[in-house]
Structure formats: structure tokens, C-alpha cells
Design a protein around this motif. Sequence first.
Motif, mmCIF file in Angstrom:
data_model
loop_
_atom_site.group_PDB
_atom_site.id
_atom_site.type_symbol
_atom_site.label_atom_id
_atom_site.label_comp_id
_atom_site.label_asym_id
_atom_site.label_seq_id
_atom_site.Cartn_x
_atom_site.Cartn_y
_atom_site.Cartn_z
ATOM 1 N N ARG A 1 22.225 0.173 -3.189
ATOM 2 C CA ARG A 1 21.447 -1.005 -2.798
ATOM 3 C C ARG A 1 20.157 -0.638 -2.071
ATOM 4 O O ARG A 1 19.176 -1.372 -2.126
ATOM 5 C CB ARG A 1 22.303 -1.901 -1.919
ATOM 6 N N TYR A 2 20.165 0.505 -1.409
ATOM 7 C CA TYR A 2 18.985 0.925 -0.649
ATOM 8 C C TYR A 2 18.533 2.295 -1.142
ATOM 9 O O TYR A 2 19.349 3.124 -1.566
ATOM 10 C CB TYR A 2 19.290 1.004 0.855
ATOM 11 N N PHE B 1 14.946 -2.023 -1.219
ATOM 12 C CA PHE B 1 16.271 -2.618 -1.208
ATOM 13 C C PHE B 1 16.394 -3.560 -2.398
ATOM 14 O O PHE B 1 15.440 -4.219 -2.799
ATOM 15 C CB PHE B 1 16.563 -3.356 0.107
ATOM 16 N N TRP C 1 14.060 -5.317 -7.172
ATOM 17 C CA TRP C 1 13.909 -4.488 -5.983
ATOM 18 C C TRP C 1 12.665 -4.903 -5.209
ATOM 19 O O TRP C 1 11.641 -5.248 -5.812
ATOM 20 C CB TRP C 1 13.761 -3.006 -6.360
#
Length: 426
Positions: free
Chosen positions: A87-88, A111, A120
Motif C-alpha cells: 500500500r505504501y 500511497f 496511487w
Amino acid sequence: MLKRFFVVFLFCCATFSFAQQLGEKNKDSANVVKDSIKKVEFLKNIGNGFLPFNYFNLDLRYLVKFNQFEGFRTGLGGETNNRFSKRYRLNGYLVYGFKDKRYKYKIGGSFRVNETSNTWVNLSYTDDLQETGSSSFLTDKRFFTFFEPRLLNIDLFHRHITKSISLEHKVSNHLLSETQIAASKINPTYFYNFILDDRVFNTFDLSTAKLSLQWSPFSTFKIIDDKLATVKDGYPKFTLQFTQGFRSILGSDFNFSKLDFRTIQQFNHKNNSKTKITLVAGIAGGETPLTHLYHAYPNNIRKETILQRFSVAGLNSFETMFFNEFFSDKFSTLQVKHTFKAFNISERFKPQLVLISRYAAGTMRSIDRHQGVSFNTLEHVYSESGLEINKLLFGFGLSFAYRYGGYHLPNLEDNMAFKFTFNISL
């Protein structure tokens, strides 16, 4: 009865032993498959310019480079991978130029907002150099080569300190988009004045918004390991990008707009040869400084003889056009490249012949705004044609190009470019 029980017992033992051996073989086969997948993934990362580690992929682009302004440029960079987080992600680099004796760097993070649409949000801070007159599309996929041929001879750079936020979004499998808002401080490394309303700018601030779209209507996709992968590259492909500069927002000095377009068509022939046609066009209006105008991707250094100009041919550059020879606020280029089937001389020696023709045209309004840099314009069509013989030895080959038409030079030798090529794939 006892005899029958003994036979059944032996049969069960044999079956269990066979099943155990089969399970071990299947386990070994699974391990082989896993190792094979890991090797393929490793080579894919290397081909994209990354050396994978546990939670971090080292970016090979920043290890060693060379240009006329920085001399040798070396450093480290990279980004986190899915093992770190799905996710990051974090990315950045730090490099040093030995000739200009300056550090350059970038710090960034992202993120993910939506997994289905691969959306993103990216933030970055960059302090680096950029070639004057160059332009790129936000949606372009990462492109990596072991070295960048044109970079060796570029000397016209401007320094920029840029803060940006962008949004990547997959509208559909065939349509990708990216939007960016940025604020930049621009400082040319050469003598340059931009004249506007009786004011002289040698450094300036810019605030811009960009929207980039990449449409591949004829490509085919498939879900592989829960990821969308391109099964077949279909042509033509289209890329469109709009840039708007805003005056007086965040201290910005100029108001301007730019529209960039590119389409690529490729014909694959039955005899394993192919023809690729690339059309690029751009238009800039308003108060646009030279740093954000267009060159036609030149790749010829200013030396007296053809042997002194011997260097490395680019992939899509004009080999006979001298660096900083032309700038435009409206331009278009057309490149036709026909690649023949490789000559199967031996198992290891398979050279390949490529025929190339390139054309460029452009105009420039308000030339007197740009002072300190001498250049020509492209009102007449610029033409060059040539050939490449690639993969002669260890990926190296030879290239020859000839300049003709509206910008043919009086000295015959000045119209020729003889260089070597480098092509290698993993």
C-alpha cells in the motif's frame, strides 16, 4: 486369512511408500517451479533497471552516468517493493557530479488509494538537472538501458527544484492517466535571459498542472498471479499530455500552455521483419521560456571531422542534427524504422539490418524573447536517412546517417554521422 491380510498389508505399505516418493517428487518439482519463477522475476527486475533486495530494489540508473556538464555522475537510488508494503512505497536517489561538484537528489513517497483501479498518490521533492528543450510524458513506463547514448554529449541543462503531487489512475485496462501539480524554481546553468514586458528573467519560478493520458486500444491483457499483465502489445498507441502554467500562483512568473502528442504504429511482417512509425508533435503558447520549449532530439556533437564526432547512436534521435541547433514552440517529428529479420550466420552471430528515415519541422514565435542562446528554427523540413547494422559483437553495432533537404550543409562531411550502436536485452 492370515495370508490375505499379509498381502493387503504389503500392498498398503507399497502404496504408502509410492505416495511418499511421489509427494517428494512433486515437492521437488514445486521447488523447481518456484526457483524458476524467482529467476524470471529477478531477470525482469534487472531488465527494468532494478537489483532486488529484501524490502528494497536498488535502482541501477543512478550508479554511473556521464555528460558534458557534470562529467561523471554517480550515486545510489531505489524504491521499496511489495515485501515492504503493498500500500505504501518510498523512493529516492542521491548523486554527485564530479565536474560541477554538486549533489542532486530526490525524495518521494506514495500511497495507494484503490487497488482495482491501481490509483496511487505520489509526492516528491527533487533538486536536479534537466536538459533544456526536453519533454517527457508522465504516463510513460519506466525505460532502462545500461547507458543512455545521448546523455554523453548533452551540455545545455537547467537546474530545477521541484515539489510535486500527482495522481496515477487506471481508467480502464486500455487507458492510463496521471495528473500532476508542481511548483519549480528554474535556474539555467548557461547564460540565458528571457525578456517579458520589459523585464529580464535569468531565473524564474513556475507553477504547473499536467494531465497525461495513454491509450492502447489494441493491446490485450490477462490476469496473471492476481496482477494485470500485458499479453500482447497492440498498435497504434496514443499518448496525449496537456500542461498549464499559472502566473502569480505560488510565486509563479509565467502563464503558458503546452500540448504534446505521440502515436506509435508497428507492422509485424510474416518474414519476422517489422516496420515502426513514430509521430511526435508539440505546441507551446503564452509566456514559455526556452527551458520548456522543444528541441527535435538531436544527437550530434560540434566537432570538425566525422571521426571526431564518432559516438553512440540513440534509439530515436536525429544523428546528424547538432546539439542546440534548433528550438521550436511548435514542432513535429516523424520517424520510420524498418528492421529486417536477423541474418542467421551462426548460433552466436546474428547481425540485424535496420533502415531509418527521420523528418522534423517547427516554428518559433517571438525569438527575440530568448537572449544568450543562438539557435535556428525548423520552418523547412529537416531530413535524414541512414542505416544500422546491430548486434555485430557483444550487442555493439554500427550506424550511418546522412542529412539532406532544406538543412543540408555546404560541407559534405558535416551532413554525415558515423557512430556505433548498442542493443542488448535480458
